[in-house]
Structure formats: C-alpha cells, structure tokens
Design an enzyme around this catalytic site. Structure first.
Site, short mmCIF file in Angstrom:
data_model
loop_
_atom_site.label_atom_id
_atom_site.label_comp_id
_atom_site.label_asym_id
_atom_site.label_seq_id
_atom_site.Cartn_x
_atom_site.Cartn_y
_atom_site.Cartn_z
CG HIS A 51 3.34 0.57 -5.53
ND1 HIS A 51 3.35 1.54 -4.75
CD2 HIS A 51 3.68 -0.48 -4.74
CE1 HIS A 51 4.03 1.19 -3.69
NE2 HIS A 51 4.21 -0.16 -3.71
CG MET A 96 8.64 6.83 -7.82
SD MET A 96 7.05 7.15 -8.52
CE MET A 96 7.21 8.71 -9.21
CG ASP A 100 11.83 -4.11 -3.77
OD1 ASP A 100 12.09 -3.72 -2.87
OD2 ASP A 100 10.77 -3.24 -4.38
CD GLN A 115 7.45 -7.79 3.71
OE1 GLN A 115 6.55 -8.75 3.07
NE2 GLN A 115 7.94 -6.91 2.88
N GLY A 175 0.94 -1.17 -0.01
CA GLY A 175 0.03 0.02 0.02
C GLY A 175 0.89 1.32 0.06
CE1 TYR A 176 0.86 7.48 2.32
CE2 TYR A 176 3.05 7.49 1.11
CZ TYR A 176 2.12 8.36 1.95
OH TYR A 176 2.08 9.55 2.01
NE ARG A 183 10.63 0.82 4.79
CZ ARG A 183 10.65 -0.51 4.30
NH1 ARG A 183 10.86 -0.88 2.99
NH2 ARG A 183 10.28 -1.45 5.00
CG HIS A 186 5.08 4.58 -5.30
ND1 HIS A 186 5.49 3.75 -6.26
CD2 HIS A 186 5.49 4.07 -4.16
CE1 HIS A 186 6.61 2.91 -5.92
NE2 HIS A 186 6.51 2.93 -4.61
CD GLN A 228 9.71 -8.29 -2.81
OE1 GLN A 228 9.61 -8.08 -1.62
NE2 GLN A 228 9.07 -7.50 -3.75
P1 AMP Z 1 5.73 -2.61 -1.66
O1 AMP Z 1 4.55 -2.02 -1.55
O2 AMP Z 1 7.17 -1.66 -1.49
O3 AMP Z 1 6.17 -4.00 -1.02
O4 AMP Z 1 6.12 -2.93 -3.41
C1 AMP Z 1 5.13 -3.71 -4.13
C2 AMP Z 1 5.60 -4.09 -5.47
O5 AMP Z 1 5.85 -2.92 -5.91
C3 AMP Z 1 6.89 -4.73 -5.33
O6 AMP Z 1 6.87 -5.76 -6.38
C4 AMP Z 1 7.84 -3.62 -5.76
O7 AMP Z 1 9.07 -4.13 -6.33
C5 AMP Z 1 7.15 -2.73 -6.55
N1 AMP Z 1 7.73 -1.34 -6.56
C6 AMP Z 1 7.96 -0.67 -5.47
N2 AMP Z 1 8.61 0.52 -5.96
C7 AMP Z 1 8.78 0.42 -7.20
C8 AMP Z 1 9.14 1.42 -8.43
N3 AMP Z 1 9.62 2.63 -8.12
N4 AMP Z 1 9.27 0.85 -9.80
C9 AMP Z 1 8.50 -0.25 -9.86
N5 AMP Z 1 8.13 -1.08 -8.89
C10 AMP Z 1 8.17 -0.78 -7.80
#
Ligand code: AMP
Length: 306
Positions: free
Chosen positions: A55, A209, A175, A82, A49-50, A212, A52, A178
């Site tokens: 996502h 992006m 990531d 995690q 969530g949160y 955090r 951008h 990941q």
């Molecule tokens: P998170 O909400 O941080 O767990 O991220 C969820 C998904 O969004 C993960 O697959 C991340 O790799 C992807 N993600 C986060 N930031 C970016 C970004 N700047 N560009 C592309 N994918 C992203």
C-alpha cells in the site's frame, strides 16, 4: 483550539507532517472541491487499511506524482459490498492508529476514513439501490469465484472518485483484474481521472504482501509461497519455449510444484491476455498468469507476466 470533530488533525509520534483525518463524506467532498478551485493536483490511493509496504508504495507513487504542492488522499474503508456473505468482512484486520502513522510517513495529506455504514445511505444499505457494473472484464478470474465482488468494488470506487475528485488514482498490480476493471469503468463513465498501476510488492521469499497474510498460521505462511513459485515456474517454462505452450499442458506441468505445498488448495490458475483478460489459447511471453489459492480459510491471489 481543537480542530473540528469532522476533520481532526492527527499528529504522529514520529517526525513527519501531520495527516488530516476526514470522516464525513460531505467534509471530504467540500475539501476536494476547494482544492479543485485552487487548482491543486490530487492523487488518490483507495485501500481497506491494515496497511503494508505494498500500500505504502502506492502512496509514495501518488506523492511523487502530486509533487510537494499537490495533495495526496488515502482512503481507508473496509467496503462491505465487495464481500460475499461467507467471506471475511467481520474479521478483516484493522489497525487505524498504525495506518495513520504509515500514511503520514509516506507523505499523505489526508486519510479519508468514512465511518462504517456512512457510505451506503447513511448506514441503511437496503436504501442503497444504485450499482456500477462492469460486465466484461469482471466476468472471469476473480469474478467467477466471487460473483458479486466487482460490482462492490466498482460501486465503491465510483463513490470514492466522486468524493475525492482525484486527478490520478494509484492501484496495485497485485489486484491486476481489479485495476483493469477500474480503468475500464473510468474510461466508460468518463471519470476525469488517470489510473496508474504500480508493481506488486513482495516479501523477501516472494509472497505478495497482503493484509490477509495476517490470518495465516506459521505453517500456512511458509506454504503461501506456492503462488509465487507457480508463477516463477510457469515463467521459466514459457521463456524456454520458442513456439508458445498449450495452457492445459502447462497447467499439468505445474501440478508437481503445487503438490509440494499440501496446505494450499488451488482455486484457479489461469493464463490470460492482459489487455482483454480473455483466456489464452497459447501461452507465450506477454501472456499473464493469475492464481488463487486457499490456505485453510484464507484465500490469497497473485499474478504476473510470463
Ligand atoms: P486493499 O487494501 O487490499 O483493498 O488494497 C488497496 C490497494 O493496494 C489496491 O490497489 C491493491 O492492489 C494494492 N495492493 C495490495 N497489496 C499490494 C502489494 N503487495 N503490492 C502492491 N500493491 C498492493
């Protein structure tokens, strides 16, 4: 008539299709099984969530893959397992109404947002005693700095795959480790899902992006460009070399770049083979670099091909 509490229909203020919000694990799995029965294609984007634009690029990718008739599910769940004790679980940013709006605009059909605690034995994490552990690709890079992180990721993603039953799941190259770990897990455990890895979306100044980034003070945000600057400088040097570069020397050569940003403390900077995630003996085109840095208490990561 109001829709049931389990899966209320939420309509966004703007003009796009409504997103269905599913809170219960059983309701999500029943819906996914019904889709399977109908032969629907299901694309899935797991998030905390949160949201951008990074996502959202993944949601749009899932939408394109699913086509107008298929289904796209976005999960929004801040997964406690995690995070280590000393990390930012308690203050992780949240804005559910805005996330819903963004998901609707990007063409998601369902936002799966399990209630806090429901994912792990009905709110009793101590009753949860089954873990999915990938023990090779998880060992270095982020795994070295955050030893319990990936078992939390693989466990929650395995659970989400079992609840959403996706044909395709989209992860971000932001990531990279990941995504590699999830790909390995899906292959090793025979999850019938294809993993797509989509490119990192960046701010105009190059900063990747991240949810955090919200924690950063304006001065820290200015200096957060250190991560992408290090990547650009390393890439430039690798492209200028015909023989490849010694990783220790390259790391040394990057020191002056990091020194321009005194608010940043580099946690690690590594060069690795993108297939095995093993440290590179020689850095050349195709080697990948990953960097993690603290700005104050905020830990940011970035990576890219050299
Ligand atoms: P998170 O909400 O941080 O767990 O991220 C969820 C998904 O969004 C993960 O697959 C991340 O790799 C992807 N993600 C986060 N930031 C970016 C970004 N700047 N560009 C592309 N994918 C992203």
């Amino acid at each position: 008539m109001l829709p049931s509490n389990r899966s209320p229909l939420m309509r966004s203020k703007r003009f796009h299709a409504p997103v269905r919000v599913v809170r219960s694990l059983d309701a999500m799995q029943s819906l996914a099984l019904a889709w399977k029965h109908e032969g629907q294609r299901v694309g899935f984007v797991p998030t905390m969530g949160y949201l951008h634009r990074g996502h959202i690029s993944l949601v749009e990718r899932a939408r394109r893959w699913a086509g107008p008739a298929g289904k796209v599910v976005v999960s929004i769940y801040v997964n406690p397992t995690q995070f280590a004790q000393n990390e930012d679980l308690g203050k992780y940013p949240r804005d559910f109404p805005r996330d819903l709006d963004l998901c609707a605009a990007a063409g998601a059909d369902v936002v799966f947002a399990p209630r806090d605690g429901a994912m792990y034995s009905g709110g009793q994490p101590e009753v949860h005693s089954t873990w999915v552990i990938e023990d090779t690709l998880s060992a270095g890079l982020e795994g070295r700095s955050r030893p319990t992180h990936f078992r939390g990721v693989t466990t929650v993603v395995a659970k989400l795959f079992n609840l959403v039953l996706p044909d395709v799941a989209v992860f971000g190259a932001k990531d990279f480790q990941q995504a590699a770990v999830i790909q390995r897990m899906a292959a090793n455990l025979n999850f019938p899902v294809r993993i797509i890895v989509a490119p990192t979306v960046r701010e105009p100044d190059g900063v990747a992006m991240s949810s955090r980034n919200k924690y950063l003070t304006p001065a820290q945000r200015d200096q957060a460009i250190v991560l992408s600057r290090l990547l650009i400088e390393a890439r430039k040097r690798v492209r200028a070399s015909t023989t490849g570069l010694d990783p220790i020397r390259l790391r040394e050569a990057l020191r002056p770049v990091a020194a321009v940003y005194p608010l940043a403390r580099i946690d690690y900077l590594e060069f690795f083979d993108p297939r095995t995630l093993e440290e590179a003996d020689l850095v050349r085109r195709g080697t990948r670099m990953a960097v993690a840095a603290f700005l104050g208490d905020t830990r940011l990561i970035d990576n890219g091909p050299l």
